[in-house]
Design a protein around this motif. Structure first.
Motif, PDB file in Angstrom:
ATOM      1  N   THR A  28       4.447   7.615   1.158  1.00 49.24           N
ATOM      2  CA  THR A  28       4.635   6.589   2.176  1.00 49.24           C
ATOM      3  C   THR A  28       4.395   5.213   1.555  1.00 49.24           C
ATOM      4  OG1 THR A  28       3.914   8.067   3.953  1.00 49.24           O
ATOM      5  CG2 THR A  28       3.741   5.713   4.388  1.00 49.24           C
ATOM      6  N   GLU A  73       8.526   6.507   4.762  1.00 45.78           N
ATOM      7  CA  GLU A  73       8.075   7.754   4.135  1.00 45.78           C
ATOM      8  C   GLU A  73       9.250   8.443   3.448  1.00 45.78           C
ATOM      9  OE1 GLU A  73       5.385  11.697   5.219  1.00 45.78           O
ATOM     10  OE2 GLU A  73       6.628  10.825   6.798  1.00 45.78           O
ATOM     11  N   TYR A 102       0.854  -1.179   0.000  1.00 45.33           N
ATOM     12  CA  TYR A 102       0.000   0.000   0.000  1.00 45.33           C
ATOM     13  C   TYR A 102       0.891   1.230   0.000  1.00 45.33           C
ATOM     14  CZ  TYR A 102      -4.016  -2.852   1.459  1.00 45.33           C
ATOM     15  OH  TYR A 102      -5.015  -3.774   1.538  1.00 45.33           O
ATOM     16  N   TRP A 103       0.393   2.280  -0.599  1.00 46.83           N
ATOM     17  CA  TRP A 103       1.164   3.526  -0.547  1.00 46.83           C
ATOM     18  C   TRP A 103       0.268   4.718  -0.797  1.00 46.83           C
ATOM     19  CZ3 TRP A 103       2.708   6.686  -4.946  1.00 46.83           C
ATOM     20  CH2 TRP A 103       2.207   6.233  -6.177  1.00 46.83           C
ATOM     21  N   GLY A 104       0.790   5.889  -0.493  1.00 46.94           N
ATOM     22  CA  GLY A 104       0.017   7.099  -0.719  1.00 46.94           C
ATOM     23  C   GLY A 104       0.929   8.305  -0.728  1.00 46.94           C
ATOM     24  N   ASP A 105       0.404   9.394  -1.263  1.00 47.15           N
ATOM     25  CA  ASP A 105       1.197  10.623  -1.301  1.00 47.15           C
ATOM     26  C   ASP A 105       0.525  11.679  -0.447  1.00 47.15           C
ATOM     27  OD1 ASP A 105      -0.320  12.817  -3.070  1.00 47.15           O
ATOM     28  OD2 ASP A 105      -0.822  10.803  -3.760  1.00 47.15           O
ATOM     29  N   GLU A 106       1.258  12.734  -0.168  1.00 48.62           N
ATOM     30  CA  GLU A 106       0.726  13.924   0.495  1.00 48.62           C
ATOM     31  C   GLU A 106       1.170  15.127  -0.325  1.00 48.62           C
ATOM     32  OE1 GLU A 106       1.814  13.824   4.900  1.00 48.62           O
ATOM     33  OE2 GLU A 106       2.760  12.007   4.138  1.00 48.62           O
ATOM     34  N   GLN A 147       4.287   0.924   2.247  1.00 55.10           N
ATOM     35  CA  GLN A 147       4.270  -0.161   3.228  1.00 55.10           C
ATOM     36  C   GLN A 147       5.076  -1.345   2.692  1.00 55.10           C
ATOM     37  OE1 GLN A 147       0.803  -1.297   5.916  1.00 55.10           O
ATOM     38  NE2 GLN A 147       0.505  -2.679   4.209  1.00 55.10           N
ATOM     39  N   ARG A 151       6.101   1.026   7.520  1.00 55.79           N
ATOM     40  CA  ARG A 151       6.061   1.922   6.354  1.00 55.79           C
ATOM     41  C   ARG A 151       7.281   2.836   6.316  1.00 55.79           C
ATOM     42  NH1 ARG A 151       1.606   4.407   9.013  1.00 55.79           N
ATOM     43  NH2 ARG A 151       2.591   3.075  10.566  1.00 55.79           N
ATOM     44  N   HIS A 175      -5.978  17.719   5.430  1.00 51.32           N
ATOM     45  CA  HIS A 175      -5.276  17.869   6.713  1.00 51.32           C
ATOM     46  C   HIS A 175      -4.823  19.312   6.925  1.00 51.32           C
ATOM     47  CE1 HIS A 175      -3.706  13.469   6.106  1.00 51.32           C
ATOM     48  NE2 HIS A 175      -5.010  13.522   6.241  1.00 51.32           N
ATOM     49  N   PRO A 187      -4.795  10.926  -0.537  1.00 53.72           N
ATOM     50  CA  PRO A 187      -5.919  10.047  -0.870  1.00 53.72           C
ATOM     51  C   PRO A 187      -6.595   9.601   0.425  1.00 53.72           C
ATOM     52  CG  PRO A 187      -3.817   8.896  -1.159  1.00 53.72           C
ATOM     53  CD  PRO A 187      -3.493  10.341  -0.899  1.00 53.72           C
ATOM     54  N   PRO A 214      -5.181   4.361   1.032  1.00 57.44           N
ATOM     55  CA  PRO A 214      -3.954   4.226   0.242  1.00 57.44           C
ATOM     56  C   PRO A 214      -4.192   3.524  -1.099  1.00 57.44           C
ATOM     57  CG  PRO A 214      -3.960   2.687   2.094  1.00 57.44           C
ATOM     58  CD  PRO A 214      -5.161   3.567   2.262  1.00 57.44           C
ATOM     59  N   GLU A 224      -3.069  20.468   3.449  1.00 54.58           N
ATOM     60  CA  GLU A 224      -2.451  19.234   2.965  1.00 54.58           C
ATOM     61  C   GLU A 224      -3.573  18.296   2.536  1.00 54.58           C
ATOM     62  OE1 GLU A 224       0.823  16.955   5.168  1.00 54.58           O
ATOM     63  OE2 GLU A 224      -0.848  15.549   5.260  1.00 54.58           O
ATOM     64  N   LYS A 251       8.285   4.611   9.620  1.00 55.35           N
ATOM     65  CA  LYS A 251       6.999   4.722  10.321  1.00 55.35           C
ATOM     66  C   LYS A 251       6.667   3.410  11.018  1.00 55.35           C
ATOM     67  CE  LYS A 251       4.538   8.390   7.800  1.00 55.35           C
ATOM     68  NZ  LYS A 251       3.415   8.693   6.867  1.00 55.35           N
TER      69      LYS A 251
HETATM   70  P1  ADP Z   1       1.891  11.858   7.910  1.00 54.05           P
HETATM   71  O1  ADP Z   1       1.565  13.318   7.821  1.00 54.05           O
HETATM   72  O2  ADP Z   1       2.150  11.397   9.274  1.00 54.05           O
HETATM   73  O3  ADP Z   1       2.979  11.462   6.976  1.00 54.05           O
HETATM   74  P2  ADP Z   1      -0.576  11.352   6.431  1.00 54.05           P
HETATM   75  O4  ADP Z   1      -1.786  10.679   6.929  1.00 54.05           O
HETATM   76  O5  ADP Z   1      -0.664  12.785   6.095  1.00 54.05           O
HETATM   77  O6  ADP Z   1       0.574  11.050   7.493  1.00 54.05           O
HETATM   78  O7  ADP Z   1      -0.070  10.623   5.104  1.00 54.05           O
HETATM   79  C1  ADP Z   1       0.146   9.270   5.079  1.00 54.05           C
HETATM   80  C2  ADP Z   1       0.133   8.715   3.672  1.00 54.05           C
HETATM   81  O8  ADP Z   1       0.260   7.308   3.792  1.00 54.05           O
HETATM   82  C3  ADP Z   1      -1.153   8.962   2.902  1.00 54.05           C
HETATM   83  O9  ADP Z   1      -0.868   9.195   1.554  1.00 54.05           O
HETATM   84  C4  ADP Z   1      -1.907   7.657   3.044  1.00 54.05           C
HETATM   85  O10 ADP Z   1      -2.749   7.402   1.946  1.00 54.05           O
HETATM   86  C5  ADP Z   1      -0.786   6.660   3.067  1.00 54.05           C
HETATM   87  N1  ADP Z   1      -1.144   5.415   3.774  1.00 54.05           N
HETATM   88  C6  ADP Z   1      -2.176   5.170   4.602  1.00 54.05           C
HETATM   89  N2  ADP Z   1      -2.150   3.894   5.044  1.00 54.05           N
HETATM   90  C7  ADP Z   1      -1.067   3.310   4.487  1.00 54.05           C
HETATM   91  C8  ADP Z   1      -0.502   2.015   4.555  1.00 54.05           C
HETATM   92  N3  ADP Z   1      -1.026   1.060   5.289  1.00 54.05           N
HETATM   93  N4  ADP Z   1       0.621   1.815   3.868  1.00 54.05           N
HETATM   94  C9  ADP Z   1       1.188   2.787   3.137  1.00 54.05           C
HETATM   95  N5  ADP Z   1       0.696   4.010   3.023  1.00 54.05           N
HETATM   96  C10 ADP Z   1      -0.417   4.289   3.688  1.00 54.05           C
END
Ligand code: ADP
Ligand code: MG
Ligand code: MG
Ligand code: MG
Ligand code: MG
Ligand code: MG
Length: 671
Positions: free
Chosen positions: A267, A468, A46-50, A269, A466, A94, A106, A109, A103, A449
């Motif tokens: 981020t 980041e 799983y992954w995601g951006d901010e 996983q 995870r 956020h 998604p 993720p 901020e 993480k």
């Molecule tokens: P932080 O500000 O602490 O980095 P955020 O919630 O702003 O945390 O961003 C976290 C990112 O990780 C988001 O893009 C989210 O979609 C993604 N994410 C959420 N759950 C997982 C997961 N299990 N594995 C990987 N990425 C994830």
């Protein structure tokens, strides 16, 4: 995290008596997490951006663009009244440090590569929602004014004289949180956490933060930062600026200059803790390289500077170290006795010298059971908290191995900078609050993480281990941001797939040097960085290579070593990424890779160079390194056109080159 928890963060003098408590309990919480989650396995990628955005008010009558510090209710609104809309579109909103910032991530993720443009579609959706809400607020504005949301790494006129915020009378009252000569406290998020962080960093340090950025030297550039002025609001802070500023430099004196800039993070996983450590170590040297390739910040406080990125501005902006810890003299010894800042008397004798800010490049490889790691790669001076180290190594909950223990023991040399009165007593079996207090205010290029106590191996609903990736300056368009996100995703997937067939290690001291070089103007085409001679042999030898070589050479280049193999493994190409150009489903991925390849080879310019060129060729530019209101306004209009992929002025072509511009302006993004 949508909205911030309510609560009362303590001022430095009230909170410092709990510092040791937070560290001790935070260590116990970490042990409980390890006990619960160390044996997780087979977690999906799983992954995601901010993405961080800036809200702006554009005054088309007076030709000025200001940061919008009125409409921060957007964060509450999109998390309450409009929550369902966000949820339905897989969007999460956020708060950020700047009152003018948002901020967005998604909502849930992504899993794997998705269809190659899902990430961008989600980014487009996020911007649309923010824009839609802003348009509602904009009804209050008089004719000729509007609100806009842009992804600009540094707002060129933040802190400049003149009007850079959309409020009146910002200087008819004191800014006691930052005490900056340039930034009113209205730039800071209204939630009490943020002014408290700002004040606590300053008070611990015993001085205002201080960042001197080299000025971009032009024909009529003055020798000194002419914006430093006398003021008698705060003693000693108002006395510091003249002494702290340096000839030939732009002087910044507040956290907001750094935390008020915008970035792009991802981020990822990993299947288990071992593989997440390996992913972390493998990404360590990608951070400075990718920072250089993402460069998008050539101007601060109304000045062009002789560097291209935001990183050292944030690093300095949150640097809570006392002069003693930094091994320097206090600016005003009379007010900062022995350079010990706001550290309590009992703690003073325990202070160590600390070479780097809490916001800085990664310090240690995490190592682990992989066959390539050995401790000699960690060759820099990294102070640790001995008490935390010993506890992690020797306990009957979960004894750590030395290298992972050392990583956390290093993070725990930092004091908490915001402790909430309501959160002092925590249940270590269920809470990670104290641990996260330290962990989340160690802002490094990568973050390891950690899950929580619920993340036992069978509980797949709790996130696992995870990594980041945090260095990137944010880009102008969703297209570019998606390109960088997908690029780092593919590298991460390649690392996890190739595993120990890759030997990622080089000396940490060389990574630190790379980080330094990544700041310089036009680093992409002018600098040489340490890069491994081979990722497939036992060697740790490196050579100094240009960015072009680092991306494109056949032996150790990023495309040859990471991108092509993972695309082949996925069956998307036979040999090379360029084949994607004719792929029915992954054509957009081809353009993502191309945008990065073209920048790395110098075929197209970095965002920083693009902005710099715009500024220095503007008719209002007077060869004095100053970014006027008019230039800043026109720049923001150009950002708007680029954001909308409007190529009326050939700006899309100038930024991306002909074929990418042609593709972008003729191909609709399918959702
Ligand atoms: P932080 O500000 O602490 O980095 P955020 O919630 O702003 O945390 O961003 C976290 C990112 O990780 C988001 O893009 C989210 O979609 C993604 N994410 C959420 N759950 C997982 C997961 N299990 N594995 C990987 N990425 C994830
Ligand atoms: Mg976030
Ligand atoms: Mg942040
Ligand atoms: Mg953020
Ligand atoms: Mg983040
Ligand atoms: Mg965050």
């Amino acid at each position: 995290m949508g909205l911030l928890a309510a609560g009362t963060p303590l001022t430095w003098y009230d909170s410092r008596r709990y510092n040791e408590h937070v560290k001790t309990e935070g260590t116990e919480q970490l042990l409980q997490v390890m006990k619960a989650a160390a044996n997780r396995d087979h977690d999906p990628l799983y992954w995601g951006d901010e993405v961080e955005y800036m809200l702006m008010e554009i005054d088309d009558t007076n030709c000025n663009t200001m940061l919008d510090v009125i409409d921060d209710k957007i964060i509450t609104d999109l998390n309450t009244d409009d929550y369902q809309l966000c949820k339905d579109n897989n969007v999460e909103i956020h708060p950020e440090y700047g009152r003018f910032m948002v901020e967005a991530t998604p909502g849930g993720p992504y899993h794997g590569l998705t269809n190659g443009h899902f990430v961008e579609s989600n980014m487009v959706e996020r911007r649309k929602i923010i824009d839609w809400k802003l348009n509602q607020y904009a009804r209050r504005l008089s004719k000729g004014k509007r609100l806009s949301v842009l992804t600009m790494t540094s707002f060129p006129r933040l802190g400049a004289s003149g009007k850079f915020l959309n409020i009146e009378n910002q200087w008819d009252h004191k800014n006691s949180a930052s005490r900056s000569l340039f930034l009113p406290d209205e730039t800071i998020n209204r939630h009490v956490r943020f002014p408290t962080l700002t004040a606590n960093i300053r008070v611990r340090r015993g001085e205002k933060v201080c960042i001197n950025l080299p000025m971009y030297k032009d024909k009529f550039t003055p020798e000194y930062d002419t914006s430093i002025h006398d003021r008698e609001w705060f003693t000693p802070e108002d006395l510091e600026s003249k002494l702290a500023s340096k000839k030939g430099h732009v002087y910044l004196d507040a956290m907001g200059f750094g935390m008020g800039s915008a970035c792009l993070q991802m981020t990822f996983q990993a299947p288990n803790i071992e593989k997440s450590r390996f992913l972390y170590d493998s990404l360590v040297n990608f951070a400075p390289i990718m920072l250089a390739v993402s460069a998008a910040a050539p101007a601060f406080k109304g000045w062009l500077v002789d560097q291209d990125v935001r990183w050292n501005v944030i690093s300095g902006g949150v640097d809570c170290r006392t002069p003693f810890e930094r091994s320097t003299e206090p600016i005003l010894p009379k007010y900062n006795k022995n350079g010990l800042g706001g550290v309590s008397e009992e703690e003073q004798s325990k202070l160590q010298r600390i070479p780097k800010s809490r916001y800085s490049c990664v310090d240690l490889f995490l190592g682990g059971k992989n066959k390539h790691f050995n401790r000699t790669y960690n060759d820099t001076e990294v102070p640790i908290n001995d008490k935390v180290l010993n506890r992690l190594l020797e306990n009957d909950i979960f004894p750590f191995d030395y290298d992972l223990a050392k990583h956390f023991a290093h993070l725990f040399i930092r004091d908490p900078i915001a402790i909430y009165e309501e959160s002092i007593n925590q249940d270590n079996m269920t809470s990670t609050n104290h641990f996260e207090n330290i962990q989340s205010t160690n802002w490094q290029t990568l973050r390891f993480k950690v899950p929580n106590q619920k993340a036992i191996p069978s509980n797949k609903s709790a996130p696992g281990w995870r990594i980041e990736f945090r260095p990137l300056d944010v880009q102008i368009t969703d297209f570019e941001n998606a390109a960088y996100a997908n690029f780092i995703f593919l590298i991460s997937e390649a690392i996890l797939t190739l595993g120990e067939n890759l030997n990622p290690y080089l000396k940490m001291s060389q990574v630190w040097e790379n980080m330094h070089k990544a700041h310089s103007m036009d680093a992409i085409v002018k600098e040489k960085f340490y890069w491994k001679d081979s990722f497939t042999t036992e060697t740790s030898s490196t050579s100094l290579l240009s960015i072009n070589e680092i991306f494109h050479n056949n032996e150790s280049g990023i495309f040859a070593t990471f991108i092509n193999p993972i695309l082949m493994y996925r069956g998307l190409v036979n040999k090379e990424w360029q084949e994607l150009q004719v792929s029915p489903n992954y054509q957009r991925l081809y353009y993502y890779l191309k945008v990065i390849s073209d920048r790395a080879s110098g075929k197209t310019v970095s965002v920083a160079r693009f902005i710099r060129n715009f500024i220095i060729s503007h008719p209002d530019y007077k060869q004095d390194s100053q970014v006027s209101e008019l230039i800043n306004y026109d720049l923001s209009l150009m950002f708007e056109r680029l954001t909308n992929l409007d190529n009326a002025n050939d700006e899309i072509t100038a930024l991306f080159g002909h074929s990418t511009a042609e593709y972008l302006t003729t191909t609709k993004l399918n959702k």
